[in-house]
Write a protein that holds these residues in place. Sequence first.
Motif, PDB file in Angstrom:
ATOM      1  N   GLU A  72      56.516  46.891  45.072  1.00 14.49           N
ATOM      2  CA  GLU A  72      55.992  45.567  45.419  1.00 14.49           C
ATOM      3  C   GLU A  72      54.723  45.265  44.632  1.00 14.49           C
ATOM      4  N   ALA A  73      53.853  46.264  44.516  1.00 12.11           N
ATOM      5  CA  ALA A  73      52.607  46.060  43.773  1.00 12.11           C
ATOM      6  C   ALA A  73      52.888  45.803  42.294  1.00 12.11           C
ATOM      7  N   LEU A  74      53.848  46.530  41.744  1.00 14.95           N
ATOM      8  CA  LEU A  74      54.176  46.334  40.335  1.00 14.95           C
ATOM      9  C   LEU A  74      54.850  44.991  40.092  1.00 14.95           C
ATOM     10  N   ALA A  75      55.483  44.427  41.106  1.00 15.67           N
ATOM     11  CA  ALA A  75      56.172  43.152  40.960  1.00 15.67           C
ATOM     12  C   ALA A  75      55.237  41.955  41.104  1.00 15.67           C
ATOM     13  N   GLN A  76      53.981  42.188  41.460  1.00 12.52           N
ATOM     14  CA  GLN A  76      53.034  41.091  41.612  1.00 12.52           C
ATOM     15  C   GLN A  76      52.872  40.351  40.292  1.00 12.52           C
ATOM     16  N   PRO A  77      52.575  39.053  40.346  1.00 10.84           N
ATOM     17  CA  PRO A  77      52.371  38.300  39.101  1.00 10.84           C
ATOM     18  C   PRO A  77      51.266  38.935  38.266  1.00 10.84           C
ATOM     19  N   GLU A  78      51.394  38.823  36.963  1.00 13.44           N
ATOM     20  CA  GLU A  78      50.400  39.389  36.069  1.00 13.44           C
ATOM     21  C   GLU A  78      49.067  38.683  36.256  1.00 13.44           C
ATOM     22  N   GLU A  79      48.002  39.467  36.215  1.00 13.91           N
ATOM     23  CA  GLU A  79      46.663  38.900  36.285  1.00 13.91           C
ATOM     24  C   GLU A  79      46.252  38.464  34.901  1.00 13.91           C
ATOM     25  N   THR A  80      45.454  37.413  34.849  1.00 19.19           N
ATOM     26  CA  THR A  80      44.952  36.975  33.558  1.00 19.19           C
ATOM     27  C   THR A  80      43.460  37.247  33.486  1.00 19.19           C
ATOM     28  N   SER A  81      42.943  37.341  32.289  1.00 18.33           N
ATOM     29  CA  SER A  81      41.531  37.625  32.111  1.00 18.33           C
ATOM     30  C   SER A  81      40.680  36.365  32.178  1.00 18.33           C
ATOM     31  N   THR A  82      41.291  35.216  32.491  1.00 20.22           N
ATOM     32  CA  THR A  82      40.539  33.963  32.533  1.00 20.22           C
ATOM     33  C   THR A  82      39.956  33.673  33.902  1.00 20.22           C
ATOM     34  N   LYS A  83      40.193  34.568  34.872  1.00 15.89           N
ATOM     35  CA  LYS A  83      39.663  34.331  36.221  1.00 15.89           C
ATOM     36  C   LYS A  83      38.198  34.627  36.287  1.00 15.89           C
TER      37      LYS A  83
END
Length: 83
Positions: A72-83
């Motif tokens: 489930e954790a690996l399936a989370q949407p990718e984080e972006t570095s723009t946050k």
Amino acid sequence: MSQRRHTASSITDDALDALYENATEGWRRGDRWKERALAAEAAIERAEQLAARWKTARPGHPHHGFAVVLLEALAQPEETSTK
């Protein structure tokens, strides 16, 4: 204030050396980021393989629950570095 832009006929040896050093460092930095990205992708692949192996454990076995959470954790949407 911006620096004066050199032309081919006006650039000094020192300025050209600085330009090459800056470009070389940029390439090295890019290579390091590429190596880190490849290492991260490999780590994710290993985690996915481990979770898949754990998921084959019978339900109720601790590894089965860990696998579900990890997948489930690996399936989370990718984080972006723009946050």
